[in-house]
Design a protein around this motif. Structure first.
Motif, PDB file in Angstrom:
ATOM      1  N   VAL A  74       9.224  -2.161-120.990  1.00 41.28           N
ATOM      2  CA  VAL A  74      10.552  -1.976-120.424  1.00 41.28           C
ATOM      3  C   VAL A  74      11.049  -0.629-120.929  1.00 41.28           C
ATOM      4  N   ARG A  75      11.396   0.244-119.991  1.00 38.18           N
ATOM      5  CA  ARG A  75      11.731   1.629-120.354  1.00 38.18           C
ATOM      6  C   ARG A  75      12.736   2.191-119.365  1.00 38.18           C
ATOM      7  N   PRO A  76      13.358   3.315-119.708  1.00 39.28           N
ATOM      8  CA  PRO A  76      14.246   3.977-118.745  1.00 39.28           C
ATOM      9  C   PRO A  76      13.483   4.393-117.491  1.00 39.28           C
ATOM     10  N   GLY A  77      14.100   4.236-116.345  1.00 45.01           N
ATOM     11  CA  GLY A  77      13.488   4.693-115.109  1.00 45.01           C
ATOM     12  C   GLY A  77      13.552   6.214-115.012  1.00 45.01           C
ATOM     13  N   ARG A  78      12.621   6.791-114.303  1.00 44.17           N
ATOM     14  CA  ARG A  78      12.562   8.238-114.129  1.00 44.17           C
ATOM     15  C   ARG A  78      12.211   8.550-112.681  1.00 44.17           C
ATOM     16  N   GLN A  79      12.277   9.821-112.338  1.00 48.48           N
ATOM     17  CA  GLN A  79      12.105  10.202-110.943  1.00 48.48           C
ATOM     18  C   GLN A  79      10.725   9.833-110.399  1.00 48.48           C
ATOM     19  N   ASP A  80       9.694   9.904-111.228  1.00 50.26           N
ATOM     20  CA  ASP A  80       8.368   9.574-110.698  1.00 50.26           C
ATOM     21  C   ASP A  80       8.149   8.066-110.528  1.00 50.26           C
ATOM     22  N   ASP A  81       9.169   7.258-110.823  1.00 54.47           N
ATOM     23  CA  ASP A  81       9.126   5.824-110.501  1.00 54.47           C
ATOM     24  C   ASP A  81       9.661   5.552-109.095  1.00 54.47           C
ATOM     25  N   PHE A  82      10.054   6.593-108.383  1.00 50.75           N
ATOM     26  CA  PHE A  82      10.770   6.427-107.109  1.00 50.75           C
ATOM     27  C   PHE A  82      10.037   5.483-106.156  1.00 50.75           C
ATOM     28  N   ASP A  83       8.787   5.773-105.843  1.00 48.63           N
ATOM     29  CA  ASP A  83       8.048   4.944-104.877  1.00 48.63           C
ATOM     30  C   ASP A  83       7.879   3.519-105.386  1.00 48.63           C
ATOM     31  N   GLY A  84       7.583   3.374-106.673  1.00 45.33           N
ATOM     32  CA  GLY A  84       7.401   2.048-107.242  1.00 45.33           C
ATOM     33  C   GLY A  84       8.678   1.225-107.206  1.00 45.33           C
ATOM     34  N   LEU A  85       9.809   1.877-107.424  1.00 46.81           N
ATOM     35  CA  LEU A  85      11.090   1.178-107.347  1.00 46.81           C
ATOM     36  C   LEU A  85      11.367   0.681-105.925  1.00 46.81           C
ATOM     37  N   ILE A  86      11.157   1.540-104.950  1.00 43.38           N
ATOM     38  CA  ILE A  86      11.384   1.153-103.556  1.00 43.38           C
ATOM     39  C   ILE A  86      10.499  -0.037-103.188  1.00 43.38           C
ATOM     40  N   GLU A  87       9.223   0.041-103.546  1.00 44.80           N
ATOM     41  CA  GLU A  87       8.284  -1.043-103.222  1.00 44.80           C
ATOM     42  C   GLU A  87       8.677  -2.342-103.909  1.00 44.80           C
ATOM     43  N   THR A  88       9.117  -2.244-105.163  1.00 47.21           N
ATOM     44  CA  THR A  88       9.489  -3.446-105.920  1.00 47.21           C
ATOM     45  C   THR A  88      10.746  -4.080-105.352  1.00 47.21           C
ATOM     46  N   ILE A  89      11.754  -3.271-105.051  1.00 48.56           N
ATOM     47  CA  ILE A  89      12.983  -3.812-104.464  1.00 48.56           C
ATOM     48  C   ILE A  89      12.688  -4.471-103.122  1.00 48.56           C
ATOM     49  N   ARG A  90      11.843  -3.856-102.323  1.00 50.20           N
ATOM     50  CA  ARG A  90      11.522  -4.428-101.014  1.00 50.20           C
ATOM     51  C   ARG A  90      10.701  -5.704-101.149  1.00 50.20           C
ATOM     52  N   ASP A  91       9.863  -5.775-102.174  1.00 46.98           N
ATOM     53  CA  ASP A  91       9.104  -6.997-102.427  1.00 46.98           C
ATOM     54  C   ASP A  91      10.061  -8.146-102.732  1.00 46.98           C
ATOM     55  N   VAL A  92      11.075  -7.860-103.545  1.00 51.87           N
ATOM     56  CA  VAL A  92      12.050  -8.892-103.911  1.00 51.87           C
ATOM     57  C   VAL A  92      12.904  -9.291-102.715  1.00 51.87           C
TER      58      VAL A  92
END
Length: 243
Positions: free
Chosen positions: A84-102
């Motif tokens: 568990v860590r602070p989010g950063r700009q290179d997490d962008f695609d992973g964040l979008i995919e994870t939110i859409r999965d949920v």
């Protein structure tokens, strides 16, 4: 620079440089030079000032805003290890995919809205005179599998409350990831002087409502027929956690 501190600048040129990076997420140093009409030496001075003041950080010629969100924490629960860590700009695609999965599995309108904001703004973190947005993420083998998001208004009457969302990919649920993410966001908000976090969920999302209730959140209000989902009006449950 902390996310509760409004950015202030010593010059208009410094403000322009910061705002350009803040809006774009990451910017190459040479591209930033084209944003303001400054001699190279003056550009370098303004940029170094922003970095030394903690507003920007640079990695290999790429600039992004610098926010103090805390350390990386590693957990091992049963056979699963995750960070568990602070989010950063290179997490962008992973964040979008994870939110859409949920949001594909259950209705979570606020999270859907956050995903659309990310896509529109093309930036993970925001921090300006109006609002701040930050993420903590959970990752397994470098892949983002969960998030918690804090929306932090900068308008003074609203600075005591923060909106929090949280979600974990279906395949990784049942491992305590959501609990760790929720706690990380709450701990950060409390440490930074917030008095309450809140989350708004459709009344049909039983799983989310149960999760928040188990973790000590209370129903603060119900907005009748606030959403229209699949052609039907659905109430919104406003949950809150007092810090």
């Amino acid at each position: 620079m902390g996310a509760i501190e409004r950015p202030t600048f010593s010059s208009d040129a410094s403000r322009q440089l910061y705002e350009y990076v803040e809006r774009n997420g990451t910017v190459k140093r040479h591209k930033l030079l084209d944003v303001v009409s400054l001699p190279t030496d003056e550009f370098r001075d303004h940029l170094e000032g922003l970095k030394s003041d903690g507003y920007l950080e640079e990695d290999g010629g790429t600039l992004q805003i610098s926010l103090e969100f805390g350390a990386i924490t590693e957990y091992e629960i049963d056979d699963l290890s995750f960070l568990v860590r602070p989010g950063r700009q290179d997490d962008f695609d992973g964040l979008i995919e994870t939110i859409r999965d949920v949001t594909a599995a259950e209705t979570y309108v606020v999270a859907e809205t956050i995903a659309e904001e990310l896509l529109y703004e093309d930036s993970v973190s925001r921090h300006n005179a109006v609002k701040s947005r930050m993420f903590f993420v959970a990752s397994v083998d470098g892949e983002v599998v969960g998030w918690t998001h804090l929306d932090l208004p900068q308008v003074e009457p609203m600075q005591g409350t923060a909106q929090q969302t949280v979600g974990v990919r279906e395949a990784y649920r049942g491992n305590g990831i959501g609990t760790k993410l929720l706690a990380r966001g709450i701990e950060w908000a409390e440490a930074n002087g917030y008095r309450k976090v809140y989350n708004s969920v459709p009344i049909t999302n039983d799983r989310a409502l149960e999760f928040l209730t188990v973790h000590g959140w209370d129903t603060e209000a119900i907005r009748r027929d606030h959403y229209e989902i699949d052609g039907e009006c659905v109430d919104e449950v406003m949950m809150a956690y007092e810090l």
